[in-house]
Design a protein around this motif. Structure first.
Motif, PDB file in Angstrom:
ATOM      1  N   SER A  40      23.575   7.291  14.474  1.00 21.92           N
ATOM      2  CA  SER A  40      23.580   6.265  13.584  1.00 21.92           C
ATOM      3  C   SER A  40      24.243   4.982  14.190  1.00 21.92           C
ATOM      4  CB  SER A  40      24.175   6.457  12.126  1.00 21.92           C
ATOM      5  OG  SER A  40      23.676   7.517  11.640  1.00 21.92           O
ATOM      6  N   VAL A  56      21.984   2.802  16.724  1.00 22.09           N
ATOM      7  CA  VAL A  56      21.078   2.010  16.026  1.00 22.09           C
ATOM      8  C   VAL A  56      20.843   0.444  16.376  1.00 22.09           C
ATOM      9  CG1 VAL A  56      19.420   1.765  14.461  1.00 22.09           C
ATOM     10  CG2 VAL A  56      20.163   3.968  14.651  1.00 22.09           C
ATOM     11  N   PRO A  57      21.853  -0.123  16.054  1.00 21.76           N
ATOM     12  CA  PRO A  57      22.137  -1.543  16.251  1.00 21.76           C
ATOM     13  C   PRO A  57      21.677  -2.129  17.735  1.00 21.76           C
ATOM     14  CG  PRO A  57      23.767  -0.970  14.769  1.00 21.76           C
ATOM     15  CD  PRO A  57      23.115   0.408  15.286  1.00 21.76           C
ATOM     16  N   GLN A  63      17.895  -1.595  18.064  1.00 21.59           N
ATOM     17  CA  GLN A  63      17.138  -2.604  17.402  1.00 21.59           C
ATOM     18  C   GLN A  63      17.269  -4.012  18.288  1.00 21.59           C
ATOM     19  OE1 GLN A  63      19.345  -2.160  13.851  1.00 21.59           O
ATOM     20  NE2 GLN A  63      17.566  -1.188  12.753  1.00 21.59           N
ATOM     21  N   ASN A  83      14.620  -3.862  20.858  1.00 18.54           N
ATOM     22  CA  ASN A  83      13.434  -4.045  20.129  1.00 18.54           C
ATOM     23  C   ASN A  83      13.209  -5.545  19.836  1.00 18.54           C
ATOM     24  OD1 ASN A  83      13.893  -1.054  17.863  1.00 18.54           O
ATOM     25  ND2 ASN A  83      13.062  -1.185  20.132  1.00 18.54           N
ATOM     26  N   ARG A  84      14.225  -6.121  19.468  1.00 16.31           N
ATOM     27  CA  ARG A  84      13.961  -7.748  19.144  1.00 16.31           C
ATOM     28  C   ARG A  84      13.729  -8.417  20.574  1.00 16.31           C
ATOM     29  NH1 ARG A  84      18.182  -6.598  15.500  1.00 16.31           N
ATOM     30  NH2 ARG A  84      19.996  -7.340  17.144  1.00 16.31           N
ATOM     31  N   LYS A  94      18.756   7.963  14.019  1.00 14.90           N
ATOM     32  CA  LYS A  94      18.431   7.922  12.738  1.00 14.90           C
ATOM     33  C   LYS A  94      17.509   6.658  12.519  1.00 14.90           C
ATOM     34  CE  LYS A  94      21.304  10.489  10.422  1.00 14.90           C
ATOM     35  NZ  LYS A  94      20.951  11.761   9.300  1.00 14.90           N
ATOM     36  N   GLU A  95      16.817   6.508  11.527  1.00 12.12           N
ATOM     37  CA  GLU A  95      15.637   5.544  11.367  1.00 12.12           C
ATOM     38  C   GLU A  95      16.324   4.034  11.549  1.00 12.12           C
ATOM     39  OE1 GLU A  95      13.729   5.898   7.607  1.00 12.12           O
ATOM     40  OE2 GLU A  95      13.129   8.118   8.261  1.00 12.12           O
ATOM     41  N   GLY A  96      15.677   3.092  11.984  1.00 12.50           N
ATOM     42  CA  GLY A  96      15.973   1.900  12.373  1.00 12.50           C
ATOM     43  C   GLY A  96      15.798   1.137  13.613  1.00 12.50           C
ATOM     44  N   GLY A  97      15.455   1.951  14.494  1.00 11.15           N
ATOM     45  CA  GLY A  97      15.240   1.730  16.072  1.00 11.15           C
ATOM     46  C   GLY A  97      13.918   2.213  16.559  1.00 11.15           C
ATOM     47  N   ASP A  98      13.059   1.639  17.162  1.00 11.84           N
ATOM     48  CA  ASP A  98      12.004   2.250  17.973  1.00 11.84           C
ATOM     49  C   ASP A  98      12.143   2.760  19.415  1.00 11.84           C
ATOM     50  OD1 ASP A  98      10.438   1.876  15.453  1.00 11.84           O
ATOM     51  OD2 ASP A  98      10.025  -0.252  16.198  1.00 11.84           O
TER      52      ASP A  98
END
Length: 275
Positions: free
Chosen positions: A56, A59-60, A63, A66-67, A80-84
């Protein structure tokens, strides 16, 4: 040992293709890992290969990649969900847990009280090992009497397992969710004069040395094929950077290692004899 092996194998593939490798070590600190990722992103990389410290808390960082439009290949633990991510490369950790459960059952005669010592942080691949171990135990006459005491490495796990042994004097065996935990359990067994058996997951040098003795509480491990994971991660990274499609999940096998095959398995993984 695990990350060094995987990074080394992946780096060899990427460097041969002309890539420059920059590494960082979060030292099991989730906040530092996110900072490390942000620092790496400031260098405008073509791709990141990430070994999540926490499924978890990392994840930031994903992300942020991703950005920035930087693709990510993850090794070890799903997030966990929130990042590709482009792909996840991991051992068949569930199967490793099942293998460890069967090995422990064989070692202690097929019955008795056992303990599970999980990892302190939430990591999908380690949690899968524990899930596999539980399901493996369900097919035996072993009884899990303790599974709530967590730790992180072979230092703090000594005291944790010593407390488990005190609370459960009839304990016959234990499973450490990775080999740092297993080595801590082994040290606690030695200090307390416990004659039960410990099994774990992964094969580092210290773990291999304990298995080679043949007299330690630590008697077996489900070993990841680390070179396979590293080579796979490196090849996937090349394909991602070339714009090719890659599978979202790739499993690599596990092998049961004990005193009978530890020298051969260690040399296969590390390319040198066990000393």
């Amino acid at each position: 040992d695990y990350t060094q092996q995987v990074v080394g194998a992946a780096s060899a593939i990427l460097e041969e293709a002309g890539a420059t490798i920059v590494t960082s070590d979060a030292a099991f600190d989730p906040a530092k890992q996110v900072t490390d990722i942000e620092n790496l992103l400031s260098q405008d990389p073509a791709l990141l290969i990430v070994f999540p410290v926490d499924q978890s808390a990392t994840v930031p960082g994903i992300q942020a990649a991703n950005r920035a439009g930087v693709p990510v290949v993850v090794v070890g633990s799903a997030l966990k969900e929130g990042g590709d991510v482009a792909s996840l490369v991991t051992a068949d950790n569930y199967e490793g847990g099942v293998v460890a459960a069967q090995a422990l059952s064989d070692l202690i005669g097929g019955e008795g009280e056992v303990a599970i010592v999980p990892y302190k942080f939430s990591l999908w691949h380690v949690d899968e090992r524990v899930r596999g171990f539980r399901d493996g135990v369900a097919c035996t006459d072993l009884i899990v009497v303790e599974d709530s005491q967590t730790c992180t490495n072979d230092t703090d796990c000594v005291g944790v397992f010593a407390d488990v042994l005190t609370a459960h004097p009839n304990l016959a065996g234990g499973f450490g969710a990775y080999d740092g935990i297993g080595r801590g359990m082994n040290a606690a067994a030695l200090q307390g004069g416990w004659d039960g058996a410990v099994v774990t997951h992964d094969l580092g040098q210290a773990t291999a040395q304990a298995l080679a003795l043949g007299t330690s509480a630590l008697q077996a491990t489900a070993s990841q094929e680390t070179l396979d994971q590293g080579t796979t991660a490196g090849n996937l990274a090349l394909k991602v950077m070339a714009g090719s499609e890659v599978p979202p999940l790739v499993f690599s096998p596990v092998t049961l290692v004990d005193n009978s095959n530890v020298f051969a398995e260690f040399e296969k993984l590390f390319g040198r004899p066990l000393e």
